[in-house]
Design an enzyme around this catalytic site. Structure first.
Site, PDB file in Angstrom:
ATOM      1  N   VAL A  11       0.757  -1.126   0.075  1.00 30.86           N
ATOM      2  CA  VAL A  11       0.023  -0.064  -0.032  1.00 30.86           C
ATOM      3  C   VAL A  11       0.991   1.186  -0.222  1.00 30.86           C
ATOM      4  O   VAL A  11       0.661   2.222  -0.679  1.00 30.86           O
ATOM      5  CB  VAL A  11      -1.023  -0.163   1.284  1.00 30.86           C
ATOM      6  CG1 VAL A  11      -1.859   1.353   1.056  1.00 30.86           C
ATOM      7  CG2 VAL A  11      -1.807  -1.220   1.279  1.00 30.86           C
ATOM      8  N   VAL A 130     -11.500  -0.108   5.399  1.00 30.19           N
ATOM      9  CA  VAL A 130     -12.458  -0.903   5.364  1.00 30.19           C
ATOM     10  C   VAL A 130     -12.935  -1.060   3.910  1.00 30.19           C
ATOM     11  O   VAL A 130     -12.955  -0.118   3.084  1.00 30.19           O
ATOM     12  CB  VAL A 130     -13.532  -0.427   6.052  1.00 30.19           C
ATOM     13  CG1 VAL A 130     -14.989  -1.117   6.114  1.00 30.19           C
ATOM     14  CG2 VAL A 130     -13.372  -0.127   7.704  1.00 30.19           C
ATOM     15  N   ILE A 134     -13.388   0.659  -1.907  1.00 29.54           N
ATOM     16  CA  ILE A 134     -15.030   1.032  -2.016  1.00 29.54           C
ATOM     17  C   ILE A 134     -14.946   2.349  -0.659  1.00 29.54           C
ATOM     18  O   ILE A 134     -14.579   1.846   0.431  1.00 29.54           O
ATOM     19  CB  ILE A 134     -15.757  -0.095  -1.345  1.00 29.54           C
ATOM     20  CG1 ILE A 134     -15.821  -1.428  -2.285  1.00 29.54           C
ATOM     21  CG2 ILE A 134     -17.290   0.477  -1.242  1.00 29.54           C
ATOM     22  CD1 ILE A 134     -16.445  -2.522  -1.825  1.00 29.54           C
ATOM     23  N   GLU A 188      -2.365 -14.854   2.464  1.00 26.96           N
ATOM     24  CA  GLU A 188      -1.106 -14.905   3.194  1.00 26.96           C
ATOM     25  C   GLU A 188      -0.657 -16.080   3.591  1.00 26.96           C
ATOM     26  O   GLU A 188      -1.359 -16.925   3.499  1.00 26.96           O
ATOM     27  CB  GLU A 188      -1.281 -14.076   4.554  1.00 26.96           C
ATOM     28  CG  GLU A 188      -1.976 -12.793   4.319  1.00 26.96           C
ATOM     29  CD  GLU A 188      -1.090 -11.569   3.736  1.00 26.96           C
ATOM     30  OE1 GLU A 188       0.087 -11.846   4.102  1.00 26.96           O
ATOM     31  OE2 GLU A 188      -1.369 -10.725   3.578  1.00 26.96           O
ATOM     32  N   ASP A 199     -10.167 -10.335  10.152  1.00 23.89           N
ATOM     33  CA  ASP A 199      -9.873  -9.436   9.362  1.00 23.89           C
ATOM     34  C   ASP A 199     -11.362  -8.754   9.091  1.00 23.89           C
ATOM     35  O   ASP A 199     -11.473  -7.656   9.089  1.00 23.89           O
ATOM     36  CB  ASP A 199      -9.273  -9.797   8.208  1.00 23.89           C
ATOM     37  CG  ASP A 199      -9.261  -8.516   6.950  1.00 23.89           C
ATOM     38  OD1 ASP A 199      -8.255  -7.528   7.196  1.00 23.89           O
ATOM     39  OD2 ASP A 199     -10.327  -8.565   6.174  1.00 23.89           O
ATOM     40  N   LYS A 203     -13.128  -4.934  10.462  1.00 23.61           N
ATOM     41  CA  LYS A 203     -13.735  -4.025   9.428  1.00 23.61           C
ATOM     42  C   LYS A 203     -15.240  -3.750   9.822  1.00 23.61           C
ATOM     43  O   LYS A 203     -15.792  -2.515  10.052  1.00 23.61           O
ATOM     44  CB  LYS A 203     -13.810  -4.487   7.885  1.00 23.61           C
ATOM     45  CG  LYS A 203     -12.270  -4.451   7.444  1.00 23.61           C
ATOM     46  CD  LYS A 203     -12.477  -5.451   6.181  1.00 23.61           C
ATOM     47  CE  LYS A 203     -11.053  -5.396   5.681  1.00 23.61           C
ATOM     48  NZ  LYS A 203     -10.627  -6.511   4.478  1.00 23.61           N
ATOM     49  N   GLY A 304      -5.442  -4.614  -2.551  1.00 24.34           N
ATOM     50  CA  GLY A 304      -4.448  -4.532  -3.540  1.00 24.34           C
ATOM     51  C   GLY A 304      -4.009  -3.066  -3.508  1.00 24.34           C
ATOM     52  O   GLY A 304      -4.631  -2.016  -2.952  1.00 24.34           O
TER      53      GLY A 304
HETATM   54  N1  LIG Z   1      -2.240  -5.122   0.935  1.00 23.40           N
HETATM   55  C1  LIG Z   1      -3.541  -4.600   1.050  1.00 23.40           C
HETATM   56  O1  LIG Z   1      -4.428  -4.751  -0.252  1.00 23.40           O
HETATM   57  C2  LIG Z   1      -4.153  -3.971   2.096  1.00 23.40           C
HETATM   58  C3  LIG Z   1      -5.475  -3.255   1.892  1.00 23.40           C
HETATM   59  C4  LIG Z   1      -6.283  -2.634   2.704  1.00 23.40           C
HETATM   60  C5  LIG Z   1      -5.668  -2.350   3.785  1.00 23.40           C
HETATM   61  N2  LIG Z   1      -4.137  -2.687   3.999  1.00 23.40           N
HETATM   62  C6  LIG Z   1      -3.359  -2.232   5.439  1.00 23.40           C
HETATM   63  O2  LIG Z   1      -2.386  -1.515   4.976  1.00 23.40           O
HETATM   64  C7  LIG Z   1      -1.415  -1.729   5.859  1.00 23.40           C
HETATM   65  C8  LIG Z   1      -0.157  -1.963   5.165  1.00 23.40           C
HETATM   66  O3  LIG Z   1      -0.473  -3.187   4.274  1.00 23.40           O
HETATM   67  P1  LIG Z   1       0.668  -3.731   3.381  1.00 23.40           P
HETATM   68  O4  LIG Z   1       0.022  -4.948   2.567  1.00 23.40           O
HETATM   69  O5  LIG Z   1       1.146  -2.597   2.589  1.00 23.40           O
HETATM   70  O6  LIG Z   1       1.565  -4.315   4.146  1.00 23.40           O
HETATM   71  P2  LIG Z   1       3.338  -4.708   3.734  1.00 23.40           P
HETATM   72  O7  LIG Z   1       3.248  -4.729   2.211  1.00 23.40           O
HETATM   73  O8  LIG Z   1       3.669  -5.811   4.596  1.00 23.40           O
HETATM   74  O9  LIG Z   1       4.187  -3.370   4.111  1.00 23.40           O
HETATM   75  C9  LIG Z   1       4.486  -3.239   5.435  1.00 23.40           C
HETATM   76  C10 LIG Z   1       5.576  -1.772   5.586  1.00 23.40           C
HETATM   77  O10 LIG Z   1       5.722  -1.695   6.887  1.00 23.40           O
HETATM   78  C11 LIG Z   1       7.081  -1.729   6.974  1.00 23.40           C
HETATM   79  N3  LIG Z   1       7.405  -1.865   8.464  1.00 23.40           N
HETATM   80  C12 LIG Z   1       6.908  -3.079   9.133  1.00 23.40           C
HETATM   81  N4  LIG Z   1       7.491  -2.877  10.473  1.00 23.40           N
HETATM   82  C13 LIG Z   1       7.927  -1.456  10.504  1.00 23.40           C
HETATM   83  C14 LIG Z   1       8.598  -0.899  11.577  1.00 23.40           C
HETATM   84  N5  LIG Z   1       8.729  -1.287  12.841  1.00 23.40           N
HETATM   85  N6  LIG Z   1       9.054   0.415  11.146  1.00 23.40           N
HETATM   86  C15 LIG Z   1       9.143   0.948  10.064  1.00 23.40           C
HETATM   87  N7  LIG Z   1       8.320   0.217   9.026  1.00 23.40           N
HETATM   88  C16 LIG Z   1       7.814  -1.096   9.273  1.00 23.40           C
HETATM   89  C17 LIG Z   1       7.686  -2.595   6.228  1.00 23.40           C
HETATM   90  O11 LIG Z   1       8.830  -2.360   5.831  1.00 23.40           O
HETATM   91  P3  LIG Z   1      10.004  -3.243   4.861  1.00 23.40           P
HETATM   92  O12 LIG Z   1       9.193  -3.081   3.601  1.00 23.40           O
HETATM   93  O13 LIG Z   1      11.241  -2.448   5.038  1.00 23.40           O
HETATM   94  O14 LIG Z   1      10.100  -4.444   5.474  1.00 23.40           O
HETATM   95  C18 LIG Z   1       6.818  -2.415   4.916  1.00 23.40           C
HETATM   96  O15 LIG Z   1       7.344  -1.531   4.124  1.00 23.40           O
HETATM   97  C19 LIG Z   1      -1.948  -2.933   6.886  1.00 23.40           C
HETATM   98  O16 LIG Z   1      -2.447  -2.255   7.845  1.00 23.40           O
HETATM   99  C20 LIG Z   1      -2.831  -3.625   5.931  1.00 23.40           C
HETATM  100  O17 LIG Z   1      -3.934  -4.128   6.819  1.00 23.40           O
HETATM  101  C21 LIG Z   1      -3.607  -3.492   3.079  1.00 23.40           C
END
Ligand SMILES: NC(=O)c1ccc[n+]([C@@H]2O[C@H](COP(=O)([O-])OP(=O)(O)OC[C@H]3O[C@@H](n4cnc5c(N)ncnc54)[C@H](OP(=O)(O)O)[C@@H]3O)[C@@H](O)[C@H]2O)c1
Length: 432
Positions: A11, A130, A134, A188, A199, A203, A304
């Site tokens: 994200v 959430v 959307i 995952e 999850d 939401k 996504g």
């Molecule tokens: N993926 C989706 O489609 C989606 C959809 C809706 C909501 N979300 C929400 O969006 C958020 C991020 O999701 P994501 O999928 O983008 O996660 P992700 O791909 O796992 O990315 C997490 C990021 O956080 C960084 N991080 C982790 N621990 C850290 C720390 N202690 N200090 C600094 N940086 C740290 C990681 O660093 P590194 O890259 O260096 O490891 C990584 O860049 C979550 O809350 C998730 O629930 C995600």
């Protein structure tokens, strides 16, 4: 308007890409330019598909939130506590706007973060938390502001919807489809938050608060996942005219003379001709019912990089325009204490699948157990005959109380002729 981004994963990188590609459009919409000034993640050297060389780097996202040259801090780390919470708290304490996609964080700390933000004059946005792309938080909070919301429900987890859709299309069982989904990146490596309903419950707890003006009460959500749904259940559902969906449902109810909210996430049988039955694959959908507007339906991609960044950008634009709308639709002081109605007071129609030995008198024991709890049967399917092994018996009931149903199932599960724990799926009436 200067933006600091904590978390550069799916994200975070998607948000940087969107802010860069849409810079001109966003500037016109905000009346001023948006620029990313600082970023933080764990690994400074990781290749992220976006250029971060022009931004100030922080190893500690909370330090960035406190010190960076930024008006808005975007938290895209994830997790209900730890670095994500510390980052948001530091940003709010510094009076900076906070935008987050973190449903776990908001489900656990939403009320206190909103209160802290109001106190420090900071804005708090969590549209992306959430249903991904959307814009359901805005729809409930702003678009439906003139309505008393009576019920809100939806398909809130794309991984579960993908698995259930593929089970129906292929006739295969849960485990194999989950393994495929993991290989394709739709699930995952640790799928428990998704498939066990957590999850979706995060939401739903947020939706409930925005829709009904109560404090976020994640602990009050009844949660069941989809691990126990079998290919046989899906086939029987088709035969009975239903589809199985994992729904999150929040409904204002009056039970025992008191108003409260039922919050539940569990597999549901919904009529195959209901619009939500046709939301397939990784798509999400939310239905909100208001007293003046009637039924409104929202559908789109629930996750996504692109869809989630789209929702993050909407919150950033609001803050840049100076909008100050209470995060949960009413000021945090005015949120009512959560009063969750327990599942023991729920009533519904039920689908029950039993595996029984194929011998005379089996059904009599089952119907006696149902009758003793005042559960009225609507239909029964017992087709296969196998003198050497158990056969399935499927029963549907008329609407009945959950506590009686649970007691009847315990009695039925204890019968010598019933060889597995009975499986129950609630049949959801989506009629108003
Ligand atoms: N993926 C989706 O489609 C989606 C959809 C809706 C909501 N979300 C929400 O969006 C958020 C991020 O999701 P994501 O999928 O983008 O996660 P992700 O791909 O796992 O990315 C997490 C990021 O956080 C960084 N991080 C982790 N621990 C850290 C720390 N202690 N200090 C600094 N940086 C740290 C990681 O660093 P590194 O890259 O260096 O490891 C990584 O860049 C979550 O809350 C998730 O629930 C995600």
């Amino acid at each position: 308007m200067k933006i600091a981004i904590a978390g550069l994963g799916t994200v975070g990188a998607g948000t940087i890409q969107l802010l860069s590609e849409q810079a001109g459009l966003l500037e016109r919409r905000c009346g001023r330019a948006l620029s990313v000034t600082a970023v933080s993640a764990r690994d400074r050297n990781r290749e992220r598909g976006v250029d971060i060389s022009g931004f100030e780097w922080f190893d500690d996202p909370a330090e960035m939130a406190a010190r960076a040259d930024a008006d808005i801090v975007v938290e895209l780390i994830g997790g209900e506590d730890g670095a994500a919470l510390a980052t948001c708290e530091a940003a709010i304490a510094a009076g900076r706007g906070v935008v987050t996609a973190n449903k776990a964080l908001i489900a656990h700390h939403g009320t206190s973060l909103a209160a802290a933000a109001e106190k420090s004059g900071a804005a708090l946005g969590f549209e992306a938390a959430v249903a991904g792309g959307i814009p359901i938080i805005k729809a409930l909070r702003e678009g439906l502001a003139g309505n008393r919301v009576e019920r809100v429900y939806g398909i809130l987890n794309g991984t579960c919807n993908y698995i259930l859709t593929t089970m129906r299309e292929t006739g295969r069982d849960f485990d194999g489809i989950l393994a495929d989904a993991q290989e394709m990146g739709y699930a995952e490596a640790d799928p428990s938050f998704d498939v066990d309903g957590v999850d979706a419950a995060h939401k739903l707890a947020i939706l409930t608060s925005v829709a009904f003006g109560c404090e976020v009460d994640f602990a009050g959500v009844h949660v069941e996942g989809i691990r126990h749904v079998t290919a046989a259940d899906i086939a029987f559902a088709e035969e009975l005219g239903y589809r199985i969906k994992l729904l999150g449902i929040a409904q204002c109810s009056e039970k025992g003379g008191e108003n409260g909210v039922e919050q539940r996430v569990h597999p549901c049988m919904v009529r195959a001709d209901a619009p939500i039955a046709h939301v397939e694959g990784v798509f999400n959908a939310v239905v909100a019912e208001g007293d003046f507007v009637g039924t409104t339906v929202y559908e789109g991609r629930g996750a996504g990089a692109g869809p989630t960044a789209s929702a993050v950008a909407a919150d950033i634009v609001d803050i840049a325009r100076g909008a100050r709308i209470p995060a949960f639709a009413v000021a945090s002081d005015d949120l009512s204490p959560a009063r969750t109605i327990p599942m023991s007071q729920h009533s519904s129609a039920y689908y029950v699948r039993l595996m029984v030995v194929d011998q005379p008198g089996v059904i009599a024991g089952v119907t006696t157990a149902l009758r003793d709890e005042n559960v009225s049967m609507e239909s029964m399917i017992q087709r296969a005959r196998d003198p050497d092994g158990p056969v399935p018996v499927v029963i549907t009931t008329h609407e009945t109380g959950e506590s009686g149903m649970i007691k009847a199932l315990a009695t039925i599960g204890g019968l010598d002729t019933v060889v597995e724990q009975p499986r129950m799926i609630r049949i959801e009436s989506l009629k108003k």
